[in-house]
Motif scaffolding. Structure first.
Motif, PDB file in Angstrom:
ATOM      1  N   PRO A  85       0.815  -1.213   0.000  1.00 46.95           N
ATOM      2  CA  PRO A  85       0.000   0.000   0.000  1.00 46.95           C
ATOM      3  C   PRO A  85       0.851   1.266   0.000  1.00 46.95           C
ATOM      4  N   GLY A  87      -0.363   5.344  -0.257  1.00 39.85           N
ATOM      5  CA  GLY A  87      -1.452   6.312  -0.415  1.00 39.85           C
ATOM      6  C   GLY A  87      -2.757   5.605  -0.720  1.00 39.85           C
ATOM      7  N   ASN A  88      -3.422   5.992  -1.833  1.00 40.65           N
ATOM      8  CA  ASN A  88      -4.687   5.377  -2.251  1.00 40.65           C
ATOM      9  C   ASN A  88      -4.481   4.220  -3.218  1.00 40.65           C
ATOM     10  N   GLY A  89      -3.284   3.703  -3.283  1.00 37.91           N
ATOM     11  CA  GLY A  89      -3.016   2.642  -4.246  1.00 37.91           C
ATOM     12  C   GLY A  89      -2.021   1.627  -3.736  1.00 37.91           C
ATOM     13  N   ASP A 115      -3.412   3.707  -8.394  1.00 39.58           N
ATOM     14  CA  ASP A 115      -4.616   3.851  -7.588  1.00 39.58           C
ATOM     15  C   ASP A 115      -5.399   2.543  -7.564  1.00 39.58           C
ATOM     16  N   VAL A 116      -5.989   2.230  -6.415  1.00 35.52           N
ATOM     17  CA  VAL A 116      -6.734   0.980  -6.248  1.00 35.52           C
ATOM     18  C   VAL A 116      -7.837   0.852  -7.290  1.00 35.52           C
ATOM     19  N   SER A 117      -8.571   1.925  -7.560  1.00 31.63           N
ATOM     20  CA  SER A 117      -9.671   1.840  -8.527  1.00 31.63           C
ATOM     21  C   SER A 117      -9.159   1.471  -9.920  1.00 31.63           C
TER      22      SER A 117
END
Length: 135
Positions: A85, A87-89, A115-117
């Motif tokens: 991990p 940040g957001n990713g 990024d996870v998305s």
């Protein structure tokens, strides 16, 4: 029909798993054009579907920590991904083994965080392409 495949990374560092024939897959990687890998492997459709499913399970419901998944648990595993991990990713670490699950002849590389998305979308597209190719 286009063969299913997935490519992780950026222009500077990337790894790709792509089917070339029914149970023949190609692993290709490049790190700043200084280190490259390009080799064929035998994987069953079910092994690759299972890998994509396991990756999606981790990405859809992140535990807050990192995780690792091998394409196959067999001795001939050509690729493992470790996701850490950031940040957001997740930053991706690829462990490529052209001679099977091997600690002697391997290539290890790190790829920038994604990024996870974006990762979920990438693996969902890969999973859908695998399902469509089995019909």
């Amino acid at each position: 029909m286009e063969q299913p495949g997935i490519r992780l990374g950026s222009d500077n560092a990337w790894v790709e798993l792509a089917r070339s024939e029914e149970n023949n897959w190609r692993v290709t990687a490049d790190w700043c054009t200084c280190l490259t890998a390009d080799f064929d492997v035998y994987l069953t459709h079910d092994e690759v579907v299972d890998f994509a499913t396991r990756m999606l399970a981790h990405l859809r419901e992140p535990s807050g920590g990192g995780f690792s998944e091998a394409v196959t648990s067999s001795r001939v595993n050509p690729l493992s991904l470790t996701m850490e991990p950031v940040g957001n990713g997740f930053a991706s670490f690829a462990w490529l083994t052209p001679n099977g699950d091997d600690n002697v002849c391997h290539m290890q590389m790190e790829m920038n965080p994604v990024d996870v998305s974006e990762l979920v979308e990438l693996f969902e597209t890969f999973h859908a392409a695998l399902a469509a190719s089995q019909v």
